[in-house]
Design an enzyme around this catalytic site. Sequence first.
Site, PDB file in Angstrom:
ATOM      1  N   ASP A  20       0.852  -1.183   0.000  1.00 53.13           N
ATOM      2  CA  ASP A  20       0.000   0.000   0.000  1.00 53.13           C
ATOM      3  C   ASP A  20       0.891   1.237   0.000  1.00 53.13           C
ATOM      4  O   ASP A  20       1.619   1.493   0.963  1.00 53.13           O
ATOM      5  CB  ASP A  20      -0.901  -0.016   1.243  1.00 53.13           C
ATOM      6  CG  ASP A  20      -2.022   1.002   1.178  1.00 53.13           C
ATOM      7  OD1 ASP A  20      -2.092   1.742   0.182  1.00 53.13           O
ATOM      8  OD2 ASP A  20      -2.829   1.055   2.120  1.00 53.13           O
ATOM      9  N   ASP A  73      -2.839   2.544  -6.050  1.00 58.80           N
ATOM     10  CA  ASP A  73      -1.840   2.622  -4.979  1.00 58.80           C
ATOM     11  C   ASP A  73      -1.767   1.396  -4.075  1.00 58.80           C
ATOM     12  O   ASP A  73      -1.083   1.435  -3.052  1.00 58.80           O
ATOM     13  CB  ASP A  73      -2.089   3.877  -4.131  1.00 58.80           C
ATOM     14  CG  ASP A  73      -3.466   3.899  -3.490  1.00 58.80           C
ATOM     15  OD1 ASP A  73      -4.296   3.026  -3.809  1.00 58.80           O
ATOM     16  OD2 ASP A  73      -3.713   4.796  -2.657  1.00 58.80           O
ATOM     17  N   GLU A  74      -2.454   0.307  -4.410  1.00 57.18           N
ATOM     18  CA  GLU A  74      -2.334  -0.883  -3.564  1.00 57.18           C
ATOM     19  C   GLU A  74      -2.578  -2.145  -4.372  1.00 57.18           C
ATOM     20  O   GLU A  74      -3.272  -2.131  -5.394  1.00 57.18           O
ATOM     21  CB  GLU A  74      -3.279  -0.817  -2.365  1.00 57.18           C
ATOM     22  CG  GLU A  74      -4.735  -0.748  -2.718  1.00 57.18           C
ATOM     23  CD  GLU A  74      -5.639  -0.776  -1.491  1.00 57.18           C
ATOM     24  OE1 GLU A  74      -5.351  -1.528  -0.532  1.00 57.18           O
ATOM     25  OE2 GLU A  74      -6.648  -0.048  -1.505  1.00 57.18           O
TER      26      GLU A  74
END
Length: 356
Positions: free
Chosen positions: A10, A104-105
């Site tokens: 993350d 983003d993860e």
Amino acid sequence: MERRKIIHVDMDAFYASVEQRDNPRLRGRPVVVAWRGSRSVVCAASYEARKFGIHSAMPSSRAERLCPEAIFIPPDFHRYRNVSRQVRDILLRHTDRIEPLSLDEAYLDVTENKTGLPTATRVAKVIRQQIREELQLTASAGVAPNKFLAKIASDWKKPDGLFVIQPEEVDEFLLPLPVGRIPGVGKVMQKRLEEVGVRTVGHLRGLELSFLEDRFGRYGVRLYDLARGIDNRPVMTDQPTKSISAEDTFERDMTLDEMEPVVRRLAEKVWAAACKDPRQARTVVLKLKTPEFKILTRSYTLAWPLATCDELARIALRLRERVGLGDRQRFRLAGVGLSNFRGPEEMPEQPALFGA
């Protein structure tokens, strides 16, 4: 069956961190990635801004009140997507079994890894080091035997942290956790669980499967498994998100007219989540549930991408006109969703929004 080794990576305050990396004057400052305006919402906030209580999906106007000195930066999703691809290139050095959740993860299955590193913990350390050295950004990671636990672990030492849950440590870690840490347990579900004496995962584990299923249906079965650290979902490689949605169960039943603030708030949550997806949705969905648990959905498909959160909210509110159950009908739940995702190359140029 071989025990899985799962990593959840993350990126820390991703959009805001990219802005701070690319503009030295922003470093150490409270940065809010958002358009200004009464109908705009926060896409991301730096950790300096989070100290003031600012978070994603919050109305921009409220963020300004919480931190008048915050620096507002309009989002640049093209740039964020490029950086996200660079992160993915790093992840691919270690495994092809990657399940992106957003820009983003992502989940990684490193039960077997491409670099021959001896443990999943070592893989996570190397990934975080490569992201730091090559992209000048930080990432947090969680390592665990399944996706559920890895997701919780990645948040445990944020920002710039690594947390590992070994198989023999699952009960020690899991049982004391507040039940609200379980994915899907929002405020309404947490309150319902507290009504039957459940405040921790340990309390939840003490309930029988039959009780949970009778009380909460299919989700009760899921709660029974999660309270035991069981999550057999595999890492799904390159499975694009089919829909993004948010819903709210009301404390008292509402009419369609009364639920406008709720629909707008749900639209903000959905918009903030959709901004992390490189694709764009064409269909807006309004979901309603009556006191008798009858579910109704109404949808509208656009020929162009949505431009703002306000557009999403307006369309969702307009969909109430298609319900047709009368002004006095009440509802116990409302939801707003986006579906029918397309890549940017598939979307035409945007004309004016349909008639006001």
